[in-house]
Design an enzyme around this catalytic site. Structure first.
Site, PDB file in Angstrom:
ATOM      1  N   LYS B  97       0.807  -1.225   0.000  1.00  0.00           N
ATOM      2  CA  LYS B  97       0.000   0.000   0.000  1.00  0.00           C
ATOM      3  C   LYS B  97       0.840   1.276   0.000  1.00  0.00           C
ATOM      4  O   LYS B  97       0.452   2.291  -0.562  1.00  0.00           O
ATOM      5  CB  LYS B  97      -0.948   0.000   1.203  1.00  0.00           C
ATOM      6  CG  LYS B  97      -2.053  -1.034   1.110  1.00  0.00           C
ATOM      7  CD  LYS B  97      -3.041  -0.695   0.011  1.00  0.00           C
ATOM      8  CE  LYS B  97      -4.230  -1.638  -0.019  1.00  0.00           C
ATOM      9  NZ  LYS B  97      -5.100  -1.394  -1.200  1.00  0.00           N
ATOM     10  N   GLU B 119      -9.755   6.015   3.115  1.00  0.00           N
ATOM     11  CA  GLU B 119     -10.589   4.929   3.626  1.00  0.00           C
ATOM     12  C   GLU B 119      -9.669   3.747   3.872  1.00  0.00           C
ATOM     13  O   GLU B 119      -8.610   3.645   3.278  1.00  0.00           O
ATOM     14  CB  GLU B 119     -11.654   4.561   2.595  1.00  0.00           C
ATOM     15  CG  GLU B 119     -11.203   3.591   1.477  1.00  0.00           C
ATOM     16  CD  GLU B 119     -10.160   4.185   0.520  1.00  0.00           C
ATOM     17  OE1 GLU B 119     -10.062   5.421   0.443  1.00  0.00           O
ATOM     18  OE2 GLU B 119      -9.431   3.398  -0.131  1.00  0.00           O
ATOM     19  N   SER B 386       1.529  -9.700  -1.195  1.00  0.00           N
ATOM     20  CA  SER B 386       1.246  -8.263  -1.080  1.00  0.00           C
ATOM     21  C   SER B 386       1.376  -7.706   0.332  1.00  0.00           C
ATOM     22  O   SER B 386       1.576  -6.511   0.513  1.00  0.00           O
ATOM     23  CB  SER B 386      -0.152  -7.973  -1.634  1.00  0.00           C
ATOM     24  OG  SER B 386      -1.112  -8.766  -0.968  1.00  0.00           O
TER      25      SER B 386
END
Lengths: 279, 406
Positions: B97, B119, B386
């Protein structure tokens, strides 16, 4: 340009001739249930609604505050669908042939039904105008242009972020009236600065002859009266959806919404007469 | 076919469309903002100083490049394919991220915005956003569903430690979709000073393309690393998909290499036929939500349905529009893995490789476990690992206890 109904243009012409602004109450279709909502809708013209904005409930109304969100969810929970919302419009038209009816909502339920089918049914039901919040002019080709060929007015929103560079784009396919969003944010937010809104409207009127309705954050007859001194119409929603939410029985909600509409209509109708006396 | 062929450099078009997906379906209040953002992003892309700063931060702050690790024991255990893991779990904040957040915060600074909102679902995007906001001295507000706050407590503490305000979202199902609704409501209310860092390849144009571009560092590195190790392109790329940012980041640099199979793994939750899943492509239909046209979980009346997945990060009823396009054109292949398979894969990777994966990434591992045994030994597969699984300890412990109790 001439379209089949033209109730919106006719109504604004009548208001202009009468020298006053109009009141546009908003209710969410099917809130808190179909019957009570229909009863309210049918009672609105007599209570003083000059035009009516009927919400098409959606699960994810991102431009709306808590009050209209809650109203949408109550309606959906009670089984409201887009087809039933169109049924309500048909029922209104059996009693009232002149009050303009504007459907307000989000694109996905229309997209799911199919724009073409939706527009055909909306015309047949007696819908005069559409506000689809998440369809900016950038997507006119896929919806606003077909809507106008069906004779339905596409009501555009101008906001405090709409600058001089952006305004022509917003006005390009606008018809019926222009909805001025009086404050940045969601519905039911802070009350707008009256002087600021008046100045914005004066600026916008240099670019369009369309009537201008003002909404977002207007809750009381006093606020409505002040806006009605210079706007062509005043939109009031969250205070009405709150009344439905707070009512202990559906019938009490119907009565309360009608009562609030009467009070707001009286204030809007008296606004320009009051001007010389007040302030 | 009538379908345009996915090409890396030509999509999206000027209006933000990938084929018929994407676009800018937002309220008028936001239109001038996303047009400004697009202009600022285009200018930044052309500015060597922007790239130089981004490269430095990637290396010294995020810790890039991330290793491409040959998972030998997993490969041997499955008996087919040489499996490589792209180790995004080792990056700062523990997931991919931050690749996106660091790019967007630089853009926010260029645009003079001092208030950051985001969010978050599992909390990884929230943590990454809070991290970059702290690094650049900006105010940070994170919207998080109340259900997700309950199941991802550790990440809530992290965000608060980093100076962010975490606002619980109770509307709807109290998960990622509802958090995104409230973030958009905040944005529309604070237009002058606020930058919205969307965490995935969704939202109105230019977000899907911009987030993809910032995440594409994953695929570019993997391509070079595999070239160095094996001297050729991979045969397949496998990545999990909620909104789809880690998958898009891995896939994008390979879009034009037709020999490379691109496999996205959606969350099947309790099963695709139970209605309790998060597989928008395989169990949904085209619609418009959160600024873009894409595949959505929705009712026959166009109402959005709640997604279900054991992993909070995949619990979203939509998917990035570029994936919708890759799916419809056939360039991408999309499969689904349920909660039980993901949990089994989570445990397998812990024991076979000594790596605790995020539950999201475990969906990608699970697909490899299902598929690799049927593949030849020389099949080169790259799985995007990830994120790391520390955040999922409570969830996993609870589910495994239930399993033992059964």
């Amino acid at each position: 340009m001439t379209q089949p109904h033209h109730r919106i243009a006719r109504r604004f012409a009548e208001l202009k001739a009468a020298g006053r602004a109009g009141l546009i109450p908003f209710i969410s279709a099917g809130d808190p249930g179909y019957e009570a909502s229909l009863e309210t809708l049918l009672a609105l013209p007599e209570a003083g609604a000059d035009l009516i904005e009927l919400g098409m409930p959606f699960t994810d109304p991102v431009a709306d505050g808590p009050s209209v969100q809650a109203a949408s969810l109550r309606a959906l929970k009670a089984g409201q669908t887009l087809a039933r919302t169109l049924d309500m419009v048909r029922a209104l038209r059996q009693h009232d042939a002149t009050t303009p009816l504007i459907l307000m909502g989000y694109y996905n339920p229309i997209h799911r039904m199919g724009s073409e089918r939706f527009l055909e049914e909306a015309v047949e039901a007696g819908v005069d105008g559409l506000i689809v919040v998440d369809l900016p002019p950038e997507h006119d080709e896929e919806f606003a242009v077909p809507a106008r060929t069906h004779g339905i007015d596409v009501i555009r929103l101008a906001t405090p972020t709409t600058d001089a560079r952006r305004l022509p784009r917003v006005l390009h396919n606008a018809s019926g009236f222009l909805y001025y969003v009086s404050s940045n944010g969601v519905t039911g937010g802070a009350a707008p600065s009256v002087a600021g809104v008046e100045a914005e409207l004066a600026a916008i009127r240099r670019h369009t002859a369309l009537p201008i309705g003002v909404g977002f954050g207007i809750r009381t007859p006093e606020q409505a009266e002040r806006i009605a001194r210079f706007a062509d119409a005043v939109v009031v929603g969250s205070v009405l959806t709150d009344a439905v939410g707070e009512a202990d029985r559906p019938q009490a909600g119907v009565r309360r919404v009608v009562e609030l509409t009467r009070g707001l209509a009286e204030a809007v109708r008296g606004a320009r007469k009051a001007r010389t006396v007040a302030t | 076919m009538g379908l345009s062929h996915p090409l890396a450099d030509t999509a999206p078009d000027a209006d933000g469309f990938f084929g018929r997906f994407g676009g800018r379906f937002v309220a008028e209040t936001l239109m001038p903002l996303i047009l400004d953002l697009q202009e600022a992003y285009e200018a930044a892309k052309r500015d060597p100083a922007f790239h130089a700063e981004l490269d430095t931060l990637r290396r010294d702050y995020i810790g890039r490049e991330s290793p491409l690790y040959h998972a030998e024991r997993l490969s041997d255990h499955l008996g087919g394919a040489r499996i490589y893991l792209k180790r995004e779990d080792l990056m700062h904040t523990g997931a991919h991220k931050i690749n996106n957040c660091i790019g967007q915060v630089l853009l926010a600074r260029r645009m003079g915005k001092r208030r950051i909102i985001a969010e978050t679902g599992a909390g990884m995007h929230g943590v990454a956003t809070a991290t970059v906001a702290a690094r650049f001295g900006m105010e940070c507000i994170i919207y998080m569903g109340s259900v997700d706050i309950d199941r991802q407590q550790a990440n809530v503490h992290r965000m608060r430690l980093l100076g962010a305000r975490v606002i619980p979202v109770t509307s709807g199902a109290g998960t990622l979709k509802d958090a995104m609704n409230d973030a958009m409501r905040d944005w529309v209310t604070h237009v002058d000073n606020t930058f919205y860092i969307i965490g995935t390849v969704a939202g109105p144009h230019p977000y899907p393309a911009m987030v993809r571009d910032f995440q594409s560092v994953i695929g570019r590195e993997a391509r070079e690393q595999l070239q160095a190790k094996e001297g050729r392109l991979p045969d397949s790329l496998v990545a999990c998909i909620g909104g789809g940012s880690n998958a898009m980041g891995l896939f994008h640099p390979f879009l034009e290499d037709q020999s490379v199979r691109l496999i996205g793994v959606e969350a099947a939750g309790e099963g695709l036929n139970t209605g309790k899943h998060a597989a928008s492509l395989q169990g949904g239909s085209p619609g418009v939500l959160h600024g873009n046209r894409t595949f959505l979980l929705q009712s026959s009346d166009g109402q959005i349905q709640d997604a279900h997945s054991i992993s909070a990060g995949l619990d979203y009823p939509g998917i990035g529009p570029e994936h919708a396009w890759l799916h419809e054109s056939g360039r991408g292949e999309y499969v689904a893995i349920d909660d039980a398979e993901a949990l089994a894969a989570f445990q397998a990777l812990c024991r076979l490789e000594g790596i605790i994966p995020a539950l999201e990434s475990s969906h990608a591992i699970a697909h490899a476990i299902r598929w690799a045994p049927s593949l030849p030994d020389d099949h080169l597969m790259v799985i995007n690992l990830s994120g790391r699984g520390d955040k999922d300890m409570d969830t996993v412990t609870r589910h495994l206890a239930d399993e033992l109790a059964d």
